[in-house]
Design a protein around this motif. Structure first.
Motif, short mmCIF file in Angstrom:
data_model
loop_
_atom_site.label_atom_id
_atom_site.label_comp_id
_atom_site.label_asym_id
_atom_site.label_seq_id
_atom_site.Cartn_x
_atom_site.Cartn_y
_atom_site.Cartn_z
N ARG A 98 42.46 -14.11 55.93
CA ARG A 98 43.33 -13.81 57.05
C ARG A 98 42.58 -14.06 58.35
N ASP A 146 39.25 -10.62 61.58
CA ASP A 146 40.21 -9.59 61.16
C ASP A 146 40.43 -8.54 62.25
N HIS A 162 47.57 -12.86 61.56
CA HIS A 162 48.01 -11.69 62.33
C HIS A 162 48.18 -12.13 63.79
N TYR A 212 46.55 -16.29 56.04
CA TYR A 212 47.42 -15.23 56.54
C TYR A 212 47.08 -14.99 57.99
N LEU A 268 49.55 -9.30 52.05
CA LEU A 268 48.15 -9.71 52.16
C LEU A 268 47.35 -9.19 50.96
#
Length: 213
Positions: free
Chosen positions: A208, A174, A152, A150, A136
């Motif tokens: 992300r 995030d 998670h 990206y 990342l």
């Protein structure tokens, strides 16, 4: 419709992404070290590995999006970050790249600490989590011309806890997504829904995001 390559397309996350993308009519290439006996009808399967980037790039010619679903474990431990970096250099600039990271890089609250830095985080998973976080960091520091996203997954994401496809999920930015009881989970199928949604309607250009229920 997009032409999508999934590197690690026979793994837990990758196989779900392949199946979801095919079901929506995309052209999908699954890349893994070997061709599986059970395949998603409509997907193309080829042999390839991040450990041989030049050959891999040749096989990816003509794709619009490359999704990387290769965990840094086994003989890939310590090798994923450097080879992803090489791949990003070699891929055409107009290819969008998606990376399936781990939950470890998620924040536990807005502006707070990372999950990987909590005492409760399992020690044996830290190397894999930190390597994923390194990828990342490399994406963020890379050329502005390269579009990427990206993901998670939730903390309880894994083949040991597969769940079912509901078609729904929440985007936590995030921050780790948790439910009212503090649990963090998403099925493999619904992670794939989130990934293909992002490919079809990009909302996280060079960003992300976390997903969970």
């Amino acid at each position: 419709m997009a032409r999508i390559a999934v590197i690690g397309g026979t793994g837990y996350a990758g196989s779900h992404i392949v199946a979801e993308a095919v079901s929506r009519g995309h052209t999908v290439v699954s890349v893994a070290r070997s061709v599986p006996a059970e395949r998603v009808e409509g997907a193309t399967y080829i042999e390839g590995t991040l450990l041989d980037v030049p050959s891999l790039v040749a096989e990816l010619e003509g794709v619009d999006v490359v999704v990387l679903a290769v965990p840094a474990r086994g003989d890939m431990e310590g090798n994923v970050r450097s080879n992803v970096d090489e791949l990003l250099v070699e891929l055409p600039a107009d290819v969008r790249v998606g990376v399936i990271g781990g939950a470890g890089g998620s924040l536990i609250e807005p502006g707070g600490e990372r999950l990987v830095d909590q005492p409760s985080f399992t020690e044996e998973y830290k190397p894999e989590a930190l390597e994923a976080i390194g990828i990342l960091e490399d994406l963020k520091g890379g050329p502005a011309a390269r579009d990427w996203f990206y993901v998670h997954p939730a903390g309880g994401f894994g083949a040991w806890n597969p769940g079912e496809r509901t078609g729904s999920y929440r985007d936590g930015g995030d921050v780790l997504v948790t439910d009212a009881e503090g649990e963090s989970f998403i099925s493999g199928a619904d992670l794939a829904v989130a990934v293909v949604d992002e490919i079809e309607e990009p909302k996280h250009s060079r960003e992300r995001f976390t997903v969970g229920y």
